[in-house]
Write an enzyme that holds these catalytic residues in place. Sequence first.
Site, PDB file in Angstrom:
ATOM      1  N   ALA A   1       0.721  -1.290  -0.204  1.00 53.20           N
ATOM      2  CA  ALA A   1      -0.118   0.024   0.049  1.00 53.20           C
ATOM      3  C   ALA A   1       0.899   1.138   0.178  1.00 53.20           C
ATOM      4  O   ALA A   1       0.679   2.124  -0.632  1.00 53.20           O
ATOM      5  CB  ALA A   1      -0.753   0.042   1.139  1.00 53.20           C
ATOM      6  N   TYR A   2       1.821   1.232   0.715  1.00 52.22           N
ATOM      7  CA  TYR A   2       2.764   2.193   0.931  1.00 52.22           C
ATOM      8  C   TYR A   2       3.593   2.471  -0.535  1.00 52.22           C
ATOM      9  O   TYR A   2       3.402   3.715  -1.107  1.00 52.22           O
ATOM     10  CB  TYR A   2       3.913   2.132   1.850  1.00 52.22           C
TER      11      TYR A   2
END
Length: 235
Positions: A146-147
Site C-alpha cells: 500500500a505504501y
Amino acid sequence: MTAPILITGVGKRVGFYLAKHLAQLGHKVIGTYRSQYPQLQELETLGVELHRCDFEDASQLDELLVTLKQQPAIRAIIHNASDWLPDGDAASAISIIDKMMRIHVSVPYAINLALTEQLNAYTGGTADIIHITDYVAEKGSKKHAAYAASKAALHNLTLSFAAKLAPSVKVNSIAPAMLMFNPDDDEQYKQKALKKSLLQKEGGESEILNAVTYLLQSQYVTGQVLKIDGGRHLV
C-alpha cells in the site's frame, strides 16, 4: 517580502533537516507537523513558521489551506510528510491503503491545487513543487504494498502537475532509498540493508538537501524523478 518555501512533515528526520538548513540558508520556511517534537523549538528559533496539522483530519487541512492562501506568493512546496505502514490482513486492508493514499496522494493533490495561485504569483523565477517519493515506487514492496502504491501515485501526480502548471511552475520527484537508519535498527539489519546498494552506505539527509537545492536552482528541469538510491536499482 520573500516568498516562503512550504515543507510538510518537518517534525523529524528529512523534513526537520530540510527546514533547518533551508532556513539557515536564508529562505523563509513554513513547516507543517502532526506531532510535537522537542526539536521543533530549534526551527522556531530559526524563524520557521510552524503549523500543526493532522492530514487525516479534513477540518484541520481546510484550516491550514485557508491560512496558506493568505500568502501573496509561494516559492516552493516540498511534500515530505509521510507514513510507512506495513500491509495487514484483509480486515485492515482498506484502512491501511486509505491512510497511505491520503497522506501521500490526496493531501499533496489538494495542496497543489489550493496554492496554484500563490505559486504562479512568485516573481523570482520559476516556482517549484517537489514530491518526496521512494525507491519502491517503481519496484513495489512485498511487505509495504500500500505504501509503495501510494508513492507511485505521488510520482504520477508529478507528471500531471508538471504538464498542468508549466511554464510558471516546475514539478519534480525525489526518490530516495536507504538514506538513514532508525536509532533502534540493530547491526544485523543494518548490514543486510547496506548490501542492497552498490555504494553500501547510508546516503544521509544531506543528499536530499543537495537534490532539493539543485531543483530549486534549475530553470529547465520538470516532470523528472531524481533517484537518490546509492545504486540500489542495479543490485
